[in-house]
Structures are given as C-alpha cells and as structure tokens.
Design a protein around this motif. Structure first.
Motif, PDB file in Angstrom:
ATOM      1  N   LEU A 136     -10.555  14.612 -17.033  1.00  0.00           N
ATOM      2  CA  LEU A 136      -9.773  13.623 -16.282  1.00  0.00           C
ATOM      3  C   LEU A 136      -8.889  12.807 -17.218  1.00  0.00           C
ATOM      4  O   LEU A 136      -7.706  12.572 -16.938  1.00  0.00           O
ATOM      5  N   TYR A 140      -6.979  16.270  -7.808  1.00  0.00           N
ATOM      6  CA  TYR A 140      -7.194  17.164  -8.941  1.00  0.00           C
ATOM      7  C   TYR A 140      -5.890  17.248  -9.726  1.00  0.00           C
ATOM      8  O   TYR A 140      -4.819  17.426  -9.142  1.00  0.00           O
ATOM      9  N   LEU A 148     -15.159  16.817  -9.598  1.00  0.00           N
ATOM     10  CA  LEU A 148     -13.694  16.844  -9.671  1.00  0.00           C
ATOM     11  C   LEU A 148     -13.016  17.552  -8.507  1.00  0.00           C
ATOM     12  O   LEU A 148     -11.807  17.399  -8.323  1.00  0.00           O
ATOM     13  N   TYR A 171      -5.273   8.240  -9.170  1.00  0.00           N
ATOM     14  CA  TYR A 171      -6.152   9.386  -9.393  1.00  0.00           C
ATOM     15  C   TYR A 171      -7.553   9.002  -8.935  1.00  0.00           C
ATOM     16  O   TYR A 171      -7.802   7.839  -8.594  1.00  0.00           O
ATOM     17  N   GLU A 200      -5.809  14.803 -18.202  1.00  0.00           N
ATOM     18  CA  GLU A 200      -4.770  14.911 -17.179  1.00  0.00           C
ATOM     19  C   GLU A 200      -4.024  13.595 -16.970  1.00  0.00           C
ATOM     20  O   GLU A 200      -2.803  13.579 -16.793  1.00  0.00           O
ATOM     21  N   GLN A 259      -0.187  16.461  -9.667  1.00  0.00           N
ATOM     22  CA  GLN A 259      -1.272  16.037  -8.791  1.00  0.00           C
ATOM     23  C   GLN A 259      -1.434  16.992  -7.609  1.00  0.00           C
ATOM     24  O   GLN A 259      -0.453  17.470  -7.032  1.00  0.00           O
ATOM     25  N   ASP A 313     -11.944   9.174  -9.352  1.00  0.00           N
ATOM     26  CA  ASP A 313     -13.076   9.338 -10.257  1.00  0.00           C
ATOM     27  C   ASP A 313     -14.342   9.200  -9.423  1.00  0.00           C
ATOM     28  O   ASP A 313     -14.407   8.350  -8.529  1.00  0.00           O
TER      29      ASP A 313
END
Length: 757
Positions: free
Chosen positions: A300, A534, A527, A563, A303, A540, A565
């Motif tokens: 993560l 993702y 994820l 994003y 990215e 994205q 988590d």
C-alpha cells in the motif's frame, strides 16, 4: 545536479538539518586487483578485455582460483561487487574445455534467474561459441523443455522447480546428472528458516542422485553480508566450504543520512508521518534529476507514494513513465519492463517493496530512500547498496517512522552502523521437514540397507517408520516407494501449504477484461475486499467483486481522492492439548490451536492530508490456520504482584525477548514463529504467553520449544539482565516507548517466576 552538490545544498538548509540526527560519510574505497588465475580458458580473456575488464577484483580472482583447485566456496561481498564473475568464469571455462560439462544455477526467484541468464547470454554471444544456456521454470514452454533436458550446458532454475520438476524426473535429465560439474547457488542469505531447511534437504536429494549417476559436482555459493555465511553454506550443503570475503570491488563515497520527522504534538510525542516525509525527500531528489530508489514496507505504501511522485512528473498527455512502482503482484512481463527501464536510465524514480532488494541488475542508481526500518540490519544494507556507482558518490536517507524500533534506530545510529548483521538460521534435521524429503528421495530412487541421506541423522529409523506406515516396502535389502501419490507435489518449500493465488481482473472495459496482477490468498482479505481501492502502478481501481471460490477479484478503474486501509483481527482457540505439566504453580502445555484472522472493517484515507474520511464494513469469511503452539501460564501469586497495565507491559516485554531467543535456538527465521501474550487467555482464563508455528500445519517449532522451554526462558532472562540499557531497548525487552517505564523490570520478575526451581 549531482549528489555532491545536493549534499552541500542540504547541509546549508537549516530546516532540513534540524531533523537530521546523524550524517555519516562513508569514504571512497579503491579497487583491489589481482591477476587472472592460470587455468582459465584463454578464449575468455579477450571478451573480458572488450568489456573493459583487464584484471579481476581480488575476491573474484581468489574465488576463481579456489574453484579451479576443486574447492567448494562461498563468496560474501556487498551488493554490486561483481559476484557473478566468481561463478560464470570457471563454469564457462570448464564447458569451453569439455563440451560435455554441465552446470546447474539456482536462484531464489524467477526474476533473478531471468536477469542472470541475460548477462550470461551476452558473454557467450561475444565469444561466439555454442554454449547452450536455458532457464527452466514454470514459465518455460512445454516444447522447449525437451531441448533444455537434452542439450542445456547451463540450466538456470529455482529451488521449487528443482524439487518438483527436475529431481522426481531425473531419468529425463541423464545428460545433466552424468556430467554435472558445478552447482551454483546465489543469494544464500535468503535461505533461512523453513525455506532454507527445505533447500538443504533438496540438495541432499540432488547429491544422492549425482552419486547414483557417478558425478561429483562442486558448490559455488554467493551471499550478501550476513554474520554466519560459512556456517550457513556448510549447513545447506553438508560439506566444508571455503569462505571468500576479501572484497576488492571499489565503492564511491556514500552519505548516510538518519532523518527523524519533526514533532507535531510535543505533549503526545507525535511526529509527522513517515510517508509524507519520504514523499518530500523523494520529490526533492526527483526534481534535481537524481535517479532514486525508494523502499517501502508494504504494498500500500508503494502504491500511495508512486501516485504522489507520478503526479509530479505527468506531461500534458498524462504520461508519467519516469516514475514506476515495483512489488509482488505485478505480472512478470511488467516487472521485466521496469527492470529494463531502470538499466537503460529511462526511469528516474522507482518505489519498491523488498522485491528489488535481491541482486537483480537495475543499473547503478544515485540515491536510496528507506521509508522506515526494513526489520534487519542485513536488509537495510542490501537496500542501501542499490545506490552508488563504483566510483561516484551516492546518498542514502533513512526516514524513521514513529514505531518504537524505528525511533530506537534513528536515535542510536551507532547500533545500526556498527552492529554486525544478523545470523541466517535453519534446521535441515527438523523431523517434519526431513521426513517429507525422505519420501521424495525414496520416490526418486529406492534406498538400500545402510544408505545415508547426506548427513541426516538416523536414516534407518525414518525408513522403518515409513515402512510401518505402508509408504515404503522393504524387499531384498531395498526400500521401494509404494504409495500412489506424488510426494513432491504435496510439499511446498517456502511454507507448509501451497495456496492458489488470486487473479486480479480489470473489467473497466467489459468487452475486453484483462488480468493485471495476482495476490496470495493470505493478503487478499486485506487489499482486495469489496469496495477496497486497489492501486496498481498508481492507477486507482475499485474492487467490484471478490470471488473466493474461483480465486478471482474483479476491479474497475476509478479516480477518487482517497485510498483504503483495513484492520486485521487475530484470535486463537484451543483444539487439543497434547502434553501438559505443572511445576511450582507454572503450567506449561503443548497443543493444536486454530489461528483465526478476519478483516472486519476498512477506513478511507484522503491523499495529501491523510485524514480519515470514513469507515466501511468488510463481509468476508474468516481465514483459519491450524498450527501447533506451546504456552506458559503465570502463577496466580506472580500475576497478583502487578496492576493490570504493569502486567501488560511486562508480558509484552517477555514476548519481545522470546522473539529474539526463539529463532536462535529453534534454528528458524523470525517470521516462522509467532509469540503473543493474553492477560486473560481463552485457553487458561489466566495471564498466558503463547508461542506458535506461524505456518499452516506447523513444522515442529512449538514441539521443539516445548522440549527446550527452560533454555529459552533462561536465555531470555540472561539477555535482559545483561543489557546495559536502563528501561529497555530493541536489543532486549523492547524500547521504553513500547513497554513503558516498568516493562523491563516486570519482564525480569516474570521470567524469574517462570524459571523458579
């Protein structure tokens, strides 16, 4: 701007320097040369000279000389020191002199195999000779496999393919086994714990087949810097090995900058996040035209940081190919493309997990940024070594996160700079692993009475056990395989279970869905849950559907400003108690447990500000792992001495100590064993410390720990009592910020209570 100019600029920047805890300058090291050893085929020398190599570095000449003298060697030098020449030269020389000679190259990953083959091809083509070099792995087309078996002078593969694709089918590889002269094993520091223990047994099987075909190959092994390379090499091969560590490669000057993000809340001791600070440093390097690699701890982080840097360099058409991400899960063709772009200088910045830590040739970069401590000194130096041409200056930034270990490292830089790298540990004689490979060996070739299996202990007892279990049949002094299954297919070298990977399918264009990546089953719930964002190469995607049964995730391109988590909950439940004893009020037990992991929720995090925008629920089944555990239950009178918080701190410190001690005495990798505490355990209803095999099915580590529990506790107590720190540090009970002011003393009291006579 070059690195020297950048370093001068930063040193004059007072705002930057106020966060620099230490700026260490490692001086230039000149090359140490030695003449080319006699005995090399003369056709090699003009090719080397054409490449500008007129003499070898001292360690290269030393290695080639010892190999030509018939010795097994292990070469241990830093990254980018030319270790490849140490094995390519004697192997090519041998084949040039005798075209029947064969060599087997083993690399831990397919990427490294492909990279090394390309370098070999170049050498062979420049000589204009017919030396056939082939890669043999899961990607090798069926039509090409016969050619590899019949004509390959050098077969390049990985341990998994050797185990399941070559050894069980040795009758198809007669030419290789009859003429095998060299076995080359690179990056041996990666063979720790279960993987290393399995490889040692694969090599026992390999040498048994070589003896059958009357060949006696030499070993040439290479490793990055670890504390026990000779011991590791000898444990892997079961032979005495000559150590070569006189590194003669030059090294340019290197700046090592320890950077601690500024405090934003002094009362709570909160610092700025490691990701924004890493972004600032990587952006500065990118703006100044300095080719950089940034290592992150998680996919993560890779990215998110890749997206930030790509946004900086997008051209009017939206292209941002000068910045690339690199991690596990990318398709092999995409990874090869990125590696090629780095070598060619077409990529200015790459953001990677430790996937680029191994010796894949990515050219020589100018700067390296470590986003948090990689976990071991050996890994940190491997990553830092990716920056620096042989004669030019390089710069490495270690950006500390707020975790206790990172804060200890950044505030004690000498611990990092001068502590010797860690030991690589393995145990080839682990009964579970050894028994599995005995089955494979018996399938490959019947055992005869009195046969040995490398230096494995008590082979007769294991053969009799397998005979009693109706797996082998003992007839006329031979043990024959009699089971129906194919034993190698049941054994994964890297873990106790081989799980199918999930395919990640982009359905943005429904008429043309395409696979863009893959992910292992254990990472998927974190994820790829539905509604997760993702990220792949900073683009994205939203997860539309996760099909657990078909092992597929369907994703669609989106462009949102956040994003996601997720949070993972881990719980343990008792399945069965195998052994139990109690002494002086301390209960000790060994049994089967179920480790249950479930992702229950995720949060949406805004880019740039990193504020939480909201939460979402994850509706996924629990993933269970059955394994073996042992546990200690604290006596009531011992637990009653402390209040709840003090007891928690002390038990946490004990688990930290056992994480240090257990891998040393169980001869495994730290990741193979897990240690945790429960103030009120569901097993016992009391404060309990639990140690379990962190592998599906277990590999006997908890059993071994149960048999040596007193040794583990005594050594944990010795480490914490002998440590010079006042209230804890990563070398013993854990940093004070993690275990509190009283954690170290409480841990000493608990350990004394558990070991009381």
């Amino acid at each position: 701007m070059n690195v020297d100019q950048l370093a001068d600029m930063l040193r004059r920047d007072s705002q930057f320097m106020q966060n620099v805890v230490r700026w260490e300058e490692l001086p230039t090291r000149p090359a140490q040369y030695a003449p080319c050893p006699e005995g090399l085929d003369p056709r090699l020398l003009p090719v080397l000279q054409k490449r500008g190599i007129h003499q070898l570095y001292s360690h290269q000449a030393h290695a080639v000389r010892e190999v030509l003298a018939g010795k097994d060697v292990v070469v241990v030098t830093p990254t980018a020191s030319g270790k490849t020449m140490c094995y390519n030269l004697p192997v090519l020389s041998s084949i040039l002199k005798d075209e029947d000679s064969r060599a087997l190259y083993l690399f831990p990953t397919k990427a490294l195999s492909a990279d090394q083959v390309s370098e070999l091809y170049e050498l062979i083509e420049e000589m204009g000779v017919d030396i056939k070099t082939y890669t043999y792995d899961g990607d090798t087309p069926g039509a090409a496999r016969r050619a590899v078996r019949q004509a390959g002078h050098i077969v390049v593969t990985n341990p998994d393919m050797l185990h399941s694709g070559i050894l069980p089918h040795h009758t198809k590889w007669v030419k290789l086994f009859e003429n095998l002269k060299y076995i080359v094993i690179d990056e041996i520091h990666t063979y720790r714990g279960v993987f290393g223990s399995n490889l040692a047994n694969v090599l026992r099987r390999l040498m048994r087949l070589c003896a059958f075909y009357n060949s006696h190959p030499q070993f040439i092994l290479c490793s990055a810097t670890i504390a026990n390379p000779q011991e590791l090499a000898e444990t892997l091969t079961g032979r005495p090995i000559e150590l070569i560590d006189d590194n003669g490669a030059p090294m340019g000057a290197r700046h090592f900058v320890f950077y601690n993000p500024p405090v934003v809340n002094r009362q709570l001791g909160i610092r700025r996040g490691v990701l924004p600070e890493t972004r600032n440093i990587a952006s500065m390097l990118l703006k100044n035209g300095i080719q950089t690699i940034t290592f992150c701890r998680s996919r993560l982080q890779v990215e998110v940081l890749t997206r930030y840097l790509k946004d900086m360099v997008r051209d009017p058409l939206g292209n941002a190919g000068k910045v690339r991400g690199y991690r596990g899960g990318y398709l092999p063709t995409q990874r090869r493309e990125i590696e090629k772009g780095l070598r060619a200088g077409q990529i200015d910045a790459v953001v990677s997990t430790n996937a680029l830590e191994l010796g894949i040739d990515i050219g020589a970069l100018d700067a390296c940024v470590l986003c948090g401590y990689p976990g071991t000194i050996a890994s940190a130096w491997q990553q830092a070594g990716r920056a620096g041409r042989r004669k030019s200056t390089s710069i490495v930034f270690f950006v500390a996160s707020s975790t206790a270990l990172d804060q200890y490292i950044v505030s004690h830089p000498d611990y990092f700079l001068h502590q010797s790298p860690e030991n690589a540990l393995l145990n080839p004689d682990n009964l579970y692993i050894l028994l599995s490979h005995f089955k494979c060996a018996a399938f490959e070739l019947p055992f005869e009475d009195g046969d040995s299996f490398g230096n494995a202990p008590a082979p007769d007892q294991l053969l009799d056990y397998l005979t009693d279990a109706s797996i082998l049949r003992h007839v006329d002094g031979r043990y024959h395989w009699m089971a129906e299954d194919f034993p190698a297919s049941q054994l994964s070298l890297r873990s106790a279970a081989a799980e199918e990977n999930f395919m990640i399918i982009d359905i943005t264009n429904p008429a043309n869905p395409r696979v863009i990546g893959e992910m292992d089953r254990y990472t998927v719930p974190m994820l790829l849950h539905e509604n997760a964002i993702y990220m792949h190469e900073a683009q994205q995607y939203q997860v539309e559907k996760l099909d657990f049964d078909a092992c597929k995730a369907f994703i669609r391109q989106v462009d949102v400003g956040y994003y996601t988590d997720s949070d993972l909950n881990v719980s343990l439940s008792l399945l069965d108690i195998e052994q139990e004893n109690a002494e002086n009020g301390v209960s000790r037990a060994l049994g089967e447990v179920k480790v249950t992991c479930q992702v229950t929720m995720f949060k949406k995090i805004k880019f740039d500000t990193h504020e939480t925008l909201g939460f979402g629920h994850v509706r996924l089944p629990e993933t269970d792992m059955h394994t073996t555990a042992m546990w200690w239950t604290l006596p009531d009178e011992l637990a009653a001495q402390f209040d709840n918080d003090t007891l928690k701190n002390g038990m946490l410190a004990v688990t930290n100590l056992l994480r240090i001690v257990a891998p040393m005495y169980l001869m495994c990798s730290p990741q193979d064993v897990a240690v945790l505490y429960q103030v009120k355990s569901p097993f016992t209803d009391k404060p309990t410390v639990i140690l379990y095999d962190n592998l599906p099915g277990g590999v006997g580590l908890a059993h071994k720990a149960y048999g040596m529990q007193r040794l583990l506790l005594d050594n944990a107590l010795q480490i914490v009592e002998n440590c010079a720190c006042q209230s804890g540090c990563p070398s013993c009970a854990g940093p004070m910020g993690e275990i509190g002011d009283n954690g170290k003393q409480t841990a000493i009291a608990i350990l004394k209570g558990l070991t009381a006579p």
